[in-house]
Design a protein around this motif. Structure first.
Motif, PDB file in Angstrom:
ATOM      1  N   ALA A  99      -8.735  -1.442   0.672  1.00 15.41           N
ATOM      2  CA  ALA A  99      -8.366  -0.443   1.672  1.00 15.41           C
ATOM      3  C   ALA A  99      -7.211  -0.946   2.528  1.00 15.41           C
ATOM      4  O   ALA A  99      -7.134  -2.126   2.869  1.00 15.41           O
ATOM      5  CB  ALA A  99      -9.566  -0.121   2.565  1.00 15.41           C
ATOM      6  N   GLY A 100      -6.306  -0.045   2.858  1.00 15.04           N
ATOM      7  CA  GLY A 100      -5.168  -0.405   3.692  1.00 15.04           C
ATOM      8  C   GLY A 100      -4.455   0.833   4.174  1.00 15.04           C
ATOM      9  O   GLY A 100      -4.941   1.954   4.015  1.00 15.04           O
ATOM     10  N   ALA A 101      -3.259   0.636   4.718  1.00 16.78           N
ATOM     11  CA  ALA A 101      -2.453   1.746   5.222  1.00 16.78           C
ATOM     12  C   ALA A 101      -1.095   1.746   4.522  1.00 16.78           C
ATOM     13  O   ALA A 101      -0.480   0.694   4.328  1.00 16.78           O
ATOM     14  CB  ALA A 101      -2.264   1.620   6.729  1.00 16.78           C
ATOM     15  N   CYS A 102      -0.633   2.925   4.144  1.00 16.96           N
ATOM     16  CA  CYS A 102       0.657   3.077   3.464  1.00 16.96           C
ATOM     17  C   CYS A 102       1.771   2.495   4.323  1.00 16.96           C
ATOM     18  O   CYS A 102       1.836   2.748   5.531  1.00 16.96           O
ATOM     19  CB  CYS A 102       0.917   4.545   3.176  1.00 16.96           C
TER      20      CYS A 102
ATOM     21  N   GLY B 238       1.673   5.381   6.868  1.00 16.41           N
ATOM     22  CA  GLY B 238       0.536   4.901   7.638  1.00 16.41           C
ATOM     23  C   GLY B 238      -0.777   5.538   7.246  1.00 16.41           C
ATOM     24  O   GLY B 238      -1.833   5.209   7.804  1.00 16.41           O
ATOM     25  N   LYS B 239      -0.759   6.429   6.253  1.00 21.84           N
ATOM     26  CA  LYS B 239      -1.993   7.083   5.814  1.00 21.84           C
ATOM     27  C   LYS B 239      -2.862   6.109   5.016  1.00 21.84           C
ATOM     28  O   LYS B 239      -2.361   5.107   4.496  1.00 21.84           O
ATOM     29  CB  LYS B 239      -1.657   8.311   4.966  1.00 21.84           C
ATOM     30  N   PRO B 240      -4.153   6.403   4.881  1.00 19.83           N
ATOM     31  CA  PRO B 240      -5.053   5.486   4.162  1.00 19.83           C
ATOM     32  C   PRO B 240      -4.629   5.295   2.706  1.00 19.83           C
ATOM     33  O   PRO B 240      -4.128   6.198   2.049  1.00 19.83           O
ATOM     34  CB  PRO B 240      -6.409   6.198   4.247  1.00 19.83           C
ATOM     35  N   SER B 241      -4.873   4.086   2.224  1.00 25.89           N
ATOM     36  CA  SER B 241      -4.562   3.721   0.844  1.00 25.89           C
ATOM     37  C   SER B 241      -5.731   2.922   0.288  1.00 25.89           C
ATOM     38  O   SER B 241      -6.317   2.097   0.997  1.00 25.89           O
ATOM     39  CB  SER B 241      -3.272   2.895   0.794  1.00 25.89           C
ATOM     40  N   LYS B 242      -6.043   3.145  -0.993  1.00 30.73           N
ATOM     41  CA  LYS B 242      -7.183   2.450  -1.597  1.00 30.73           C
ATOM     42  C   LYS B 242      -6.789   1.217  -2.397  1.00 30.73           C
ATOM     43  O   LYS B 242      -7.631   0.414  -2.785  1.00 30.73           O
ATOM     44  CB  LYS B 242      -7.955   3.406  -2.502  1.00 30.73           C
ATOM     45  N   GLU B 243      -5.480   1.054  -2.647  1.00 35.26           N
ATOM     46  CA  GLU B 243      -5.041  -0.079  -3.463  1.00 35.26           C
ATOM     47  C   GLU B 243      -3.544  -0.316  -3.266  1.00 35.26           C
ATOM     48  O   GLU B 243      -2.810   0.551  -2.809  1.00 35.26           O
ATOM     49  CB  GLU B 243      -5.314   0.186  -4.942  1.00 35.26           C
ATOM     50  N   ARG B 244      -3.125  -1.525  -3.616  1.00 33.15           N
ATOM     51  CA  ARG B 244      -1.705  -1.859  -3.605  1.00 33.15           C
ATOM     52  C   ARG B 244      -1.071  -1.476  -4.936  1.00 33.15           C
ATOM     53  O   ARG B 244      -1.733  -1.480  -5.983  1.00 33.15           O
ATOM     54  CB  ARG B 244      -1.512  -3.364  -3.374  1.00 33.15           C
ATOM     55  N   VAL B 245       0.216  -1.161  -4.901  1.00 41.10           N
ATOM     56  CA  VAL B 245       0.989  -0.905  -6.112  1.00 41.10           C
ATOM     57  C   VAL B 245       2.209  -1.828  -6.092  1.00 41.10           C
ATOM     58  O   VAL B 245       2.529  -2.424  -5.062  1.00 41.10           O
ATOM     59  CB  VAL B 245       1.414   0.573  -6.204  1.00 41.10           C
ATOM     60  N   LEU B 246       2.874  -1.922  -7.241  1.00 40.75           N
ATOM     61  CA  LEU B 246       4.043  -2.810  -7.324  1.00 40.75           C
ATOM     62  C   LEU B 246       5.334  -2.004  -7.220  1.00 40.75           C
ATOM     63  O   LEU B 246       5.605  -1.115  -8.028  1.00 40.75           O
ATOM     64  CB  LEU B 246       4.040  -3.573  -8.659  1.00 40.75           C
ATOM     65  N   PHE B 247       6.121  -2.351  -6.220  1.00 38.73           N
ATOM     66  CA  PHE B 247       7.448  -1.770  -6.017  1.00 38.73           C
ATOM     67  C   PHE B 247       8.519  -2.766  -6.483  1.00 38.73           C
ATOM     68  O   PHE B 247       8.300  -3.979  -6.470  1.00 38.73           O
ATOM     69  CB  PHE B 247       7.708  -1.485  -4.538  1.00 38.73           C
ATOM     70  N   ALA B 248       9.666  -2.251  -6.828  1.00 38.81           N
ATOM     71  CA  ALA B 248      10.854  -3.096  -7.078  1.00 38.81           C
ATOM     72  C   ALA B 248      12.049  -2.188  -7.269  1.00 38.81           C
ATOM     73  O   ALA B 248      11.907  -1.013  -7.604  1.00 38.81           O
ATOM     74  CB  ALA B 248      10.672  -3.994  -8.289  1.00 38.81           C
ATOM     75  N   ARG B 249      13.228  -2.723  -7.061  1.00 36.01           N
ATOM     76  CA  ARG B 249      14.435  -2.083  -7.595  1.00 36.01           C
ATOM     77  C   ARG B 249      14.489  -2.445  -9.065  1.00 36.01           C
ATOM     78  O   ARG B 249      14.056  -3.520  -9.466  1.00 36.01           O
ATOM     79  CB  ARG B 249      15.669  -2.564  -6.850  1.00 36.01           C
ATOM     80  N   ALA B 250      15.029  -1.548  -9.868  1.00 37.44           N
ATOM     81  CA  ALA B 250      14.892  -1.734 -11.310  1.00 37.44           C
ATOM     82  C   ALA B 250      16.128  -1.305 -12.069  1.00 37.44           C
ATOM     83  O   ALA B 250      16.984  -0.580 -11.559  1.00 37.44           O
ATOM     84  CB  ALA B 250      13.680  -0.940 -11.803  1.00 37.44           C
ATOM     85  N   TYR B 251      16.167  -1.758 -13.320  1.00 40.80           N
ATOM     86  CA  TYR B 251      17.211  -1.325 -14.254  1.00 40.80           C
ATOM     87  C   TYR B 251      16.790  -0.013 -14.890  1.00 40.80           C
ATOM     88  O   TYR B 251      15.625   0.232 -15.106  1.00 40.80           O
ATOM     89  CB  TYR B 251      17.422  -2.389 -15.324  1.00 40.80           C
TER      90      TYR B 251
ATOM     91  N   HIS C  24       0.830  -1.197   0.000  1.00 36.69           N
ATOM     92  CA  HIS C  24       0.000   0.000   0.000  1.00 36.69           C
ATOM     93  C   HIS C  24       0.870   1.255   0.000  1.00 36.69           C
ATOM     94  O   HIS C  24       1.927   1.309   0.627  1.00 36.69           O
ATOM     95  CB  HIS C  24      -0.922   0.001   1.220  1.00 36.69           C
ATOM     96  N   TRP C  25       0.365   2.286  -0.708  1.00 34.40           N
ATOM     97  CA  TRP C  25       1.039   3.583  -0.827  1.00 34.40           C
ATOM     98  C   TRP C  25      -0.030   4.664  -0.719  1.00 34.40           C
ATOM     99  O   TRP C  25      -1.139   4.515  -1.248  1.00 34.40           O
ATOM    100  CB  TRP C  25       1.764   3.637  -2.169  1.00 34.40           C
ATOM    101  N   ASP C  26       0.272   5.737  -0.064  1.00 30.80           N
ATOM    102  CA  ASP C  26      -0.752   6.751   0.205  1.00 30.80           C
ATOM    103  C   ASP C  26      -1.077   7.658  -0.983  1.00 30.80           C
ATOM    104  O   ASP C  26      -1.916   8.560  -0.889  1.00 30.80           O
ATOM    105  CB  ASP C  26      -0.376   7.600   1.423  1.00 30.80           C
ATOM    106  N   GLY C  27      -0.412   7.441  -2.111  1.00 37.41           N
ATOM    107  CA  GLY C  27      -0.741   8.191  -3.326  1.00 37.41           C
ATOM    108  C   GLY C  27      -0.020   9.513  -3.474  1.00 37.41           C
ATOM    109  O   GLY C  27      -0.208  10.213  -4.478  1.00 37.41           O
ATOM    110  N   THR C  28       0.858   9.867  -2.527  1.00 39.36           N
ATOM    111  CA  THR C  28       1.537  11.164  -2.615  1.00 39.36           C
ATOM    112  C   THR C  28       2.933  11.020  -3.211  1.00 39.36           C
ATOM    113  O   THR C  28       3.645  10.045  -2.929  1.00 39.36           O
ATOM    114  CB  THR C  28       1.670  11.822  -1.226  1.00 39.36           C
ATOM    115  N   PRO C  29       3.349  11.971  -4.050  1.00 40.37           N
ATOM    116  CA  PRO C  29       4.706  11.917  -4.610  1.00 40.37           C
ATOM    117  C   PRO C  29       5.779  12.039  -3.533  1.00 40.37           C
ATOM    118  O   PRO C  29       6.888  11.509  -3.688  1.00 40.37           O
ATOM    119  CB  PRO C  29       4.749  13.096  -5.588  1.00 40.37           C
ATOM    120  N   GLU C  30       5.465  12.713  -2.424  1.00 39.51           N
ATOM    121  CA  GLU C  30       6.441  12.878  -1.353  1.00 39.51           C
ATOM    122  C   GLU C  30       6.805  11.525  -0.725  1.00 39.51           C
ATOM    123  O   GLU C  30       7.988  11.222  -0.494  1.00 39.51           O
ATOM    124  CB  GLU C  30       5.895  13.818  -0.270  1.00 39.51           C
ATOM    125  N   THR C  31       5.780  10.710  -0.452  1.00 38.95           N
ATOM    126  CA  THR C  31       6.040   9.374   0.119  1.00 38.95           C
ATOM    127  C   THR C  31       6.776   8.498  -0.888  1.00 38.95           C
ATOM    128  O   THR C  31       7.704   7.763  -0.529  1.00 38.95           O
ATOM    129  CB  THR C  31       4.719   8.708   0.542  1.00 38.95           C
TER     130      THR C  31
END
Length: 492
Positions: free
Chosen positions: A472-475, A479-492, A442-449
């Motif tokens: 629904a979840g928490a970043c 810890g702020k509210p989040s509506k969906e999960r996103v995919l993170f990774a280290r990348a090329y 989960h991510w709170d949707g802000t560019p700062e986070t």
């Protein structure tokens, strides 16, 4: 044959370079940051290019070509675009050399300074939209569906063969539409073209998604992408398709008269893939013995190697069988090579074609032929089997299809096993350090986070998957509210 490749598990980056160099895909050039694509690597790119080109034309696109040089003023017309590319641009300031009067060879002629500097094409939106201004007058001129195959230059400080070089080859589609809805549909259609190509031809499963605002293309309203997972657990962006809105049309005053005789700005897209796909192919499938190529893209799909007895009669018999087999395979559109060069021993040839990733190797030995048999080895699993000469062509064609499917299934299994759901910052960091792969969080949707997570871990949001499940979840960080999960990774 002594081992010539570094093990993946010991040093993945060096293993990758070893495979690219020693399998004959590419070489370093005299120009820092640029590469020479060798015939084996260029043949791979040609197969990719030809298949993609066919798919572009099936969806109504035509090829054209635009200049390599772009007036500097063009890049200033779209603010976000110039900001995104300014640090990567190579600039032409003079148009002539002259002999050094001090005998030092040639120097730049100071009297040959250009009135306006030219940018060596980093991408072609600006020069193309300046041209479209003259091509588009009415709704009858739309949609305009153009693609070009070209080279581009983006000045890179840290380069790696195929994955990130100062100059690379690619295609870039640039389309104009009468409505927002048509342009978005085009963007999504071309993303699916890339995704199905990656999966069906590269045997490489991909995630279809949308980039965050921080990660989208400079000047786009939305960037759609396909993301693939490499064997070291890092992600690789394999293709992008951009909805540009009316930004470039407004910057270059590209308008059209609609059916109600009203003038409006057109709606735009751009989309592209590059020779980076060759690097993706290496990292998604290859092993400690070299390349492992999916049959649909392999320059040579089947290699036939004879093992001759000493008598001329035996040699003639093997050559005759090989000739008939080659004819039958070519009739089935199989790319086949017969290596009967006496200057290399069979064992050396086995290792060489394994290194180059040829999917199927057929060995014609005098003793086996007496039994109506041949040895067939498959590159993906390294399994060897004896096949009857009767019906061999059909069996080989079936084997190629099986290898293609197996390579995709194996890559998909790897991705699934290396996609992890986490709910806390501690789990996120632990997974990054000890497992890698895609992380669903989960991510709170802000560019700062988003920027803070990148700063702390070097992991980025690869995409927000298309048709993402709303949950629904928490970043994980704020810890702020989040509506969906996103995919993170280290990348090329």
């Amino acid at each position: 044959m002594s081992k010539i490749l570094t093990n993946r598990s010991d040093d993945y980056a060096q293993w990758y370079n070893d495979v690219v160099l020693k399998s004959g895909l590419a070489d370093y050039s005299a120009v820092k940051g640029c590469m020479v694509i060798k015939p084996h690597g260029y043949a791979l790119w040609e197969h990719m290019r030809d298949e993609l080109d066919k798919r572009f034309k099936e969806t109504g696109h035509q090829n054209a070509y635009f200049p390599l040089f772009i007036p500097k003023s063009f890049l200033s017309k779209e603010a976000a675009h110039v900001e995104g590319f300014a640090k990567e641009c190579a600039v032409v300031t003079h148009y002539r050399l002259k002999n050094d009067p001090n005998g030092g060879g040639v120097i730049v002629d100071p009297d040959a300074k250009l009135e306006e500097e030219l940018i060596v094409r980093p991408t072609s939106e600006t020069i193309i939209w300046n041209t479209y201004k003259d091509w588009i007058q009415s709704y009858r001129d739309l949609p305009l569906l153009i693609n070009q195959w070209a080279n581009v230059v983006r000045w890179e400080m840290r380069t790696r063969l195929f994955l990130r070089t100062t100059e690379f080859l690619w295609q870039e589609g640039h389309t104009a539409h009468a409505t927002r809805e048509e342009a978005i549909a085009e963007t999504q259609q071309m993303l699916e073209v890339y995704a199905t190509f990656a999966e069906e031809f590269m045997a490489m499963p991909v995630i279809r998604g949308v980039k965050t605002a921080n990660e989208r293309f400079a000047g786009a309203e939305d960037t759609y992408c396909i993301e693939a997972l490499m064997q070291d657990g890092k992600a690789l962006q394999a293709g992008t398709s951009h909805f540009l809105g009316q930004n470039f049309a407004k910057a270059f005053d590209v308008t059209f008269q609609d059916k109600d005789n009203k003038r409006d700005f057109v709606w735009a897209t751009s989309w592209g893939v590059s020779t980076r796909l060759v690097g993706a192919l290496v990292m998604a499938h290859s092993d400690d013995e070299g390349l492992v190529l999916p049959p649909k893209l392999a320059p040579v799909q089947v290699v036939i190697i004879p093992i001759y007895a000493k008598d001329p009669e035996s040699r003639a018999k093997i050559d005759e069988i090989a000739s008939n087999l080659i004819r039958e395979l070519k009739q089935q559109h199989v790319r086949v090579k017969y290596d009967n060069d006496d200057n290399a021993r069979p064992g050396w040839k086995f290792a060489e074609y394994e290194l180059k990733g040829v999917p199927v190797r057929i060995t014609l030995g005098a003793r086996d032929i007496e039994k109506n048999l041949v040895e067939v080895a498959r590159r993906d699993t390294k399994e060897k089997s004896n096949y009857s000469l009767d019906g061999l062509t059909g069996n080989v064609v079936g084997l190629l299809a099986d290898i293609q499917t197996n390579m995709y299934d194996r890559a998909l299994k790897f991705r699934n096993e290396n996609t992890t759901r986490v709910d806390t910052w501690e789990q996120f960091v632990d997974t990054l350090e000890n497992k890698a792969g895609f992380i669903s969080a989960h991510w709170d949707g802000t560019p700062e986070t988003e920027e803070k997570i990148k700063e702390l871990t070097k992991a980025t949001i690869r995409c927000i998957p298309i048709n993402n499940e709303q949950e629904a979840g928490a970043c994980i960080l704020s810890g702020k509210p989040s509506k969906e999960r996103v995919l993170f990774a280290r990348a090329y």
